[in-house]
Design an enzyme around this catalytic site. Structure first.
Site, mmCIF file in Angstrom:
data_model
loop_
_atom_site.group_PDB
_atom_site.id
_atom_site.type_symbol
_atom_site.label_atom_id
_atom_site.label_comp_id
_atom_site.label_asym_id
_atom_site.label_seq_id
_atom_site.Cartn_x
_atom_site.Cartn_y
_atom_site.Cartn_z
ATOM 1 N N HIS B 246 7.631 10.503 -0.746
ATOM 2 C CA HIS B 246 8.418 10.437 -1.970
ATOM 3 C C HIS B 246 7.907 9.244 -2.764
ATOM 4 C CE1 HIS B 246 11.786 10.078 -4.718
ATOM 5 N NE2 HIS B 246 12.290 11.209 -4.259
ATOM 6 N N ARG B 266 14.394 9.227 -12.720
ATOM 7 C CA ARG B 266 13.398 9.699 -13.688
ATOM 8 C C ARG B 266 13.905 10.910 -14.457
ATOM 9 N NH1 ARG B 266 9.129 11.058 -9.960
ATOM 10 N NH2 ARG B 266 10.557 10.408 -8.317
#
Lengths: 248, 630
Positions: B246, B266
């Site tokens: 990740h 994000r």
């Protein structure tokens, strides 16, 4: 940046035990659970502790640190001085299995005693429509990570073992409030909250709210409103009259 | 020895395990749920962003076909396309079902389930509750299990008549009768006593393997148990070389290194910057995604409010791309002070909005790193997060090659190809958890009155007690630490032939050492003993990962080879399949050809896009299919 920390950890099983002293390395940025893990890896491989996510999300590593219920993974070592002896003990309200691990089955029994979410029969999956503002109250309670520290600290059962049979504890009284405030729940939960699950025992000392790692306002937002709902029902003169007339 | 008979034993109580157990019970099967932690603590609680399901609540252009395409692109077309199809089609029903069981997702203005943007998803698609979606899901499923127990209590006077949870109980071996599954052997963590399950069907739902790496977002439970149990029982693992790092794990303080920072940061507007303040992701848009991502900051920023006329910002590329980009920036000396890059949401959203949308992130950084994310950027770097590889299963029934064995969720392989999109995990758990429960129930029905006999209990018992009985052997914690360092450094995010080969030699030696570990203390809740047992699984799985990583001479998704940096169409059709002997020796990896995509599915893509992935032969197949359908 590392130093030798002094730890006093409760060790024992089968109803017996004692505090054991350890001197152990502590590094910058660590939490109490890191130090417990270092003890396991270097000095006490069979030291029992429950943990899982190590990020404050699962509620497994509940323990009492210097007498206060805390999550081991969210208690930073920087909150103590370097010469302070840190005492770590298991949660007091539940029977000890070994070392820091307690038998928390009481909580799972209580969870089972509370009637589940009861939606209206005619609403199909996908048809639910709720406004954000209407779900937010219950959402606050669903932040609960079931660390059981509120139940651990509640004096109704912490000091009175005998109350465990008829008192669900803050965690599950809050569950009742959560369901009662769910926009689609149709079950009537008010009488049973009082009569079956012991809501009346709560005398709003707010100890549960203080220890909640998720900062849920258990007393103010769940238990007190639930008490008000019960009282509204119980002492409403019209309800009283209706009961007199129709329930005879 | 304690002994129980069940129709279906589900190993693991995360999203997939609980959904499988609920299904088996709803189909009238007596079901056991066996899990290493307490009920409701499984790794699923850590999932943050949401569950991807093309409900079209926020953008009505979304549908299963768009979701299917996104999933295949994210996995670089290596996915088991039938799984990707079923997943995209069934995810909405699985999410709605949770709502009927009491889940409270965040809402849209018209009262439907709200959906958020995420990397690789063309439209806002993730059903969520702030950034604690996994907790909501596990609690809802847990409470559904309790609701079923209450129904059973009404009818039978026993909560556990049809579904029982065996918490803090670890399975060490699957038991067989000839070729078929006949049960499982386990120990209670609490007492150290052993327990045998007689059951014709076992569903593996044990999650992943992250604990073989130092920097990981995974909890201690992720020791590859299901992967190893399946291998030892004669099943196959596929795609084990593909591991998702990740892009955004915490990097400081050291003790929390690896803990996840949700992609929602994000999705909700957060941007990545290097030490020079540059939004570097614009420099890393790969050719295959060129026309789908914004080329200027202005366009990327406009996309959040106008998706019809703008392209997504490159911070929302699939995870493998973002993780590699961060890795390159740090290597090039443009990293943050503590060895990551900056992830900033503070300059992008008002403080109140950040606290509302990302409450756990706000809490996590404040409590663990003394960072207020509403006022300053976070520092983040890649962390081992998810294994795409797993037990090879039939897409429709979740059945493995061993009769009676099923697998769902992270422990199964194929669905996500070489790289999983964020949000596709929670929906995967629900879709294939249900299918595994149904598959197991149908298998039990097909047996009629026949029941396989349990064998191998004595051997399983001897294996489990060995670390307790050995004297003067090695400390299991030491062996574990060395394995974690080896995998992290030599089979991590960027791989090279000589390093992977070196890792294999180390793993081979560690396997030897692991057979000589000693666990001092008794049987009651002894973590040293538990680790000594888990080591077998971690080592076996690590060997599969390294062997497959050595063979695949290309870079794709969660497998990046420094010495073979390009993606090769020839390799797209090849799956690497692992198998082993019942004692865990002789791990074999062989190539297997991926089945061609069904005509109606492959023609959902443009030829121009497919030409970046497929060989000339496959493109000819595509042309034929397109002609037939037109």
């Amino acid at each position: 940046m590392s130093y030798k920390g002094k730890f006093r950890v409760w060790r024992g099983e089968g109803g017996e035990g004692r505090l054991e002293d350890f001197t152990v390395e502590v590094n910058e940025g660590e939490v109490v659970l890191d130090v417990i893990h270092r003890l396991q890896a270097t000095q006490a491989p069979d030291l029992a502790v429950r943990w899982n996510c190590k990020a404050g999300k699962c509620g497994s590593c509940s323990m009492e640190i210097n007498g206060k219920p805390r999550l081991g993974c969210m208690t930073r070592m920087s909150t103590f001085t370097e010469d302070e002896t840190i005492t770590v003990t298991p949660m007091r309200t539940f029977p000890v299995i070994k070392d820091l691990v307690t038998d928390v089955s009481y909580n799972y029994q209580k969870a089972r005693e509370i009637p589940s979410f009861t939606p209206p029969k005619d609403v199909k999956p996908g048809e639910y429509r709720m406004q954000q503002i209407d779900v937010e109250r219950s959402q606050e309670f669903r932040k609960c990570i079931e660390c059981f520290m509120c139940n651990n600290v509640c004096h109704v059962i912490r000091d009175h073992e005998e109350n465990k049979t008829h008192f669900a504890g803050p965690r599950f009284l809050m569950r009742i409030a959560e369901l009662d405030m769910h926009p689609y729940d149709v079950a009537d939960r008010k009488d049973s909250a009082q009569e079956d699950h012991g809501l009346g025992y709560c005398n709003i000392t707010k100890c549960c709210t203080e220890v909640c790692p998720e900062h849920i306002k258990i007393t103010d937002n769940a238990l007190i409103p639930m008490k008000e709902r019960v009282v509204d029902r119980k002492y409403d003169p019209l309800v009283w009259l209706g009961n007199k007339i129709f329930r005879r | 020895m304690e002994r129980h008979e069940y129709d279906v034993v589900v190993i693991g109580a995360g999203g997939a395990g609980l959904r499988a157990a609920i299904e088996a019970r709803q189909q009238g099967k007596r079901t056991a749920i066996v899990c290493k932690s307490l009920f409701g603590k499984a790794h699923t609680v850590m999932a943050e962003g949401g569950a991807a399901a093309a409900m079209g609540n926020v953008n009505s252009d979304d549908n299963w076909m768009v979701h299917f395409r996104d999933t295949m692109r994210g996995g670089k077309f290596l996915n088991n396309w039938r799984m990707a199809e079923l997943h995209a089609k069934e995810a909405p029903d699985r999410v709605w079902e949770l709502e009927a069981w009491g889940a409270l997702f965040d809402r849209t203005k018209d009262g439907k389930i709200s959906q958020r943007n995420f990397g690789g998803h063309e439209y806002p698609r993730l059903a969520h509750v702030g950034d604690r979606t996994g907790l909501e899901m596990i609690r809802t499923l847990q409470q559904r299990v309790v609701a079923l127990q209450q129904e059973d209590f009404e009818v039978h006077g026993d909560y556990e008549a049809y579904i029982k949870v065996f918490a803090e109980c670890t399975v060490t071996r699957l038991l067989k009768d000839g070729d078929a599954i006949s049960g499982a052997f386990a120990y209670w963590r609490e007492t150290g006593k052993f327990i045998v399950f007689d059951a014709p069907a076992v569903v593996l739902a044990t999650g992943g393997i992250g604990k073989s790496f130092v920097v990981t977002s995974n909890s201690w439970e992720y020791t590859g148990d299901g992967h190893a149990l399946a291998l030892l029982a004669g099943a196959q693992l596929i795609n084990m070389e593909f591991i998702q790092f990740h892009p955004t794990g915490m990097v400081w303080p050291p003790s929390v290194r690896g803990i996840l920072v949700t992609e929602s940061v994000r999705g909700d507007g957060g941007v990545l910057r290097n030490s020079e303040g540059r939004r570097f992701m614009f420099d890393y848009i790969p050719d295959v995604f060129k026309d789908k991502y914004a080329t200027s900051e202005e366009e990327g920023d406009r996309w959040y409010t106008d998706q019809a006329n703008n392209r997504r910002p490159p911070e929302l590329l699939p995870r493998d791309e973002v993780a590699r980009a961060i890795n390159s920036e740090v290597k090039a000396g443009r990293g943050s002070p503590q060895g990551g890059v900056f992830l900033d949401v503070s300059s992008r959203l008002p403080a109140a909005e950040i606290i509302k949308r990302l409450p756990s992130m706000h809490h996590q950084f404040k409590e663990l790193a003394d960072v207020d994310i509403t006022a300053e950027p976070m520092q983040v770097g890649p962390t081992c997060h998810y294994v795409m590889g797993g037990v090879e299963v039939d897409a429709d029934t979740a059945a493995a090659s061993v009769p009676g064995l099923f697998a769902a969720g992270e422990v199964s392989g194929g669905m996500h190809g070489s790289n999983r999109l964020g949000g596709n995990s929670l929906s995967d758990l629900l879709v294939f958890g249900r299918r595994a429960g149904a598959g197991a129930a149908a298998y039990v029905d097909s047996l009629g009155d026949r029941r396989p006999q349990v064998t191998g209990v004595e051997e399983a018992h001897a294996e489990a007690v060995a670390p307790l009985e050995r004297q003067g052997g090695e400390n299991p914690y030491e062996v574990h630490h060395e394995l974690q360092r080896t995998m992290n450094d030599l089979v991590g995010i960027i791989r090279k032939e000589n390093e992977v080969a070196e890792a294999l030699q180390v793993v081979e030696k560690l396997k030897e050492r692991a057979t000589n570990t000693t666990a001092p203390g008794g049987k009651i809740y002894n973590p040293g003993w538990h680790l000594a047992i888990d080591l077998r699984n971690m080592l076996l799985v690590s060997e599969c990962v390294a062997k497959a990583a050595l063979l695949r001479q290309e870079s794709r998704g969660g497998h990046t080879r420094d010495d073979y940096p390009a993606m090769e169409p020839e390799w797209r059709r090849k799956l690497l399949v692992c198998s082993a002997k019942p004692d865990g020796s002789e791990v074999q990896v062989v190539e297997k050809t991926q089945v061609s995509m069904r005509a109606d599915l492959i023609t959902l893509f443009d030829r121009a896009e497919l030409s970046k992935y497929l060989t000339e032969d496959e493109l000819a197949e595509y042309d034929a299919a397109a002609k037939e359908l037109s």
